[in-house]
Design a protein around this motif. Structure first.
Motif, short mmCIF file in Angstrom:
data_model
loop_
_atom_site.label_atom_id
_atom_site.label_comp_id
_atom_site.label_asym_id
_atom_site.label_seq_id
_atom_site.Cartn_x
_atom_site.Cartn_y
_atom_site.Cartn_z
N LYS A 143 0.83 -1.20 0.00
CA LYS A 143 0.00 0.00 0.00
C LYS A 143 0.87 1.26 0.00
O LYS A 143 0.55 2.25 -0.68
N ALA A 144 1.98 1.20 0.71
CA ALA A 144 2.86 2.37 0.81
C ALA A 144 3.65 2.61 -0.47
O ALA A 144 3.87 3.77 -0.87
N ASP A 145 4.07 1.53 -1.14
CA ASP A 145 4.91 1.70 -2.33
C ASP A 145 4.71 0.50 -3.27
O ASP A 145 5.59 -0.36 -3.41
N PRO A 146 3.57 0.43 -3.95
CA PRO A 146 3.27 -0.75 -4.78
C PRO A 146 4.25 -0.97 -5.92
O PRO A 146 4.53 -2.11 -6.30
N ALA A 147 4.81 0.10 -6.46
CA ALA A 147 5.72 -0.03 -7.60
C ALA A 147 7.04 -0.69 -7.22
O ALA A 147 7.81 -1.08 -8.10
N ALA A 148 7.28 -0.83 -5.95
CA ALA A 148 8.55 -1.40 -5.51
C ALA A 148 8.54 -2.92 -5.49
O ALA A 148 9.58 -3.53 -5.22
N TYR A 149 7.39 -3.53 -5.80
CA TYR A 149 7.28 -4.97 -5.62
C TYR A 149 6.81 -5.68 -6.89
O TYR A 149 6.07 -5.12 -7.70
N LYS A 150 7.27 -6.94 -7.01
CA LYS A 150 6.87 -7.79 -8.12
C LYS A 150 6.16 -9.03 -7.58
O LYS A 150 6.60 -9.63 -6.60
#
Length: 322
Positions: A143-150
């Protein structure tokens, strides 16, 4: 005039009586189940387990025809186009995603629901060295940084394992479009990539991940089931984190083409029910690590309608074309 009227009535009723008698005698010859998947996969395996019991209940041989071309589109199309006499039916599974990927446009109205016999829940798993110990921690980070995860989808993204997880994340307030959803060639290759650190999460069924779970290579954060999954009772339920029951994954059912005679449907449904209730079927499914989920024709129809609505919501949110 009375004689004419009575004769006319008799002529009108004759086809109905003959049809009812024909249905009561069904089946009078071997039947075919089309499986829109290649031999050896989950759809093929579970249907063949079911077919063994159906042969006993129906008193006729059951032929399995695998048509997995086009990701299952060819087989589903064959079911839709089959003669509605009950002698050719097929395996149904979550199909609504095809519409949004432009492959096909199947709907509940194209089929006659018969009965659901299998269901397996999706789970979210991480590698052994993941910093996330709980589903709650993972959801907050996403939720805080969705673009950081795959997230690895196991198969093609927009399918039975990742869509329920994406729906849960949507409801949690996560921007699912920004997440890196990674397609793959199946659960096994995805788990290898997860273990190697190439992705942060994977959507997969617990039976598929069980070997690496037992080896301590991957860890399940939660399973999307309203109740504990047999054999995996220690895996947390997603609903305990998000505050409401979560139920998502795959289902497998028998269905025929639209317009199948209700009496024929009832015969297939009863034969399937007796098979699913049998110890032989349940033991074989447990040995093969597949869940048993029974739904009759009416409940299956409702499941299909719910599936179409839920799939459309998530696929549109993910930006797939309609």
């Amino acid at each position: 005039m009375r004689f004419i009227a009575s004769s006319t009535a008799a002529l009108l009723l004759a086809p109905l009586v003959a049809g009812a008698a024909w249905a009561a005698d069904f089946p009078q010859r071997p039947v075919t189940i089309i499986v829109p998947a290649a031999a050896g996969g989950g759809g093929d395996t579970t249907t063949r387990i079911l077919a063994r019991g159906l042969e006993q209940e129906l008193g006729q041989p059951v032929t399995i025809v695998n048509q997995g071309q086009g990701g299952g589109v060819v087989g589903l199309t064959s079911i839709v186009n089959a003669k509605p006499d009950g002698y050719t039916i097929g395996l149904l599974f979550p199909y609504a995603g095809y519409k949004f990927t432009g492959q096909a446009d199947f709907s509940r109205d194209d089929f006659t629901p018969i009965a659901n016999f299998n269901g397996d829940s999706s789970a979210l798993v991480v590698g052994a060295t993941s910093p996330f110990a709980t589903l709650g921690e993972a959801l907050e980070a996403l939720k805080a940084d969705p673009a950081a995860y795959k997230i690895h989808c196991s198969g093609g993204c927009g399918s039975v394992w990742d869509l329920p997880v994406a729906a849960m994340m949507m409801d949690y307030g996560i921007d699912i479009v920004s997440i890196g959803w990674i397609p793959g060639q199946g659960g096994a290759t995805g788990l290898q990539e997860l273990a190697a650190g190439g992705v942060d999460f994977q959507t997969v069924s617990l039976p598929e991940a069980s070997a690496l779970m037992q080896a301590g290579v991957v860890r399940p954060l939660a399973v999307l089931s309203p109740s504990a999954v047999p054999g995996f009772e220690d895996v947390p339920l997603a609903g305990d984190t998000v505050g409401h029951p979560v139920d998502g994954g795959t289902w497998r059912a028998l269905g025929g083409p639209a317009g199948l005679d209700p009496d024929i449907v009832a015969i297939w449904e009863e034969a399937t029910a007796k098979t699913v209730e049998s110890a032989d079927f349940r033991d074989a499914m447990e040995t093969a690590n597949f869940g048993v989920k029974w739904l009759g024709a009416e409940d299956l129809s409702a499941l299909m309608a719910e599936h179409e609505t839920a799939t459309g919501r998530v696929m549109q949110a993910l930006g797939y074309a309609n």
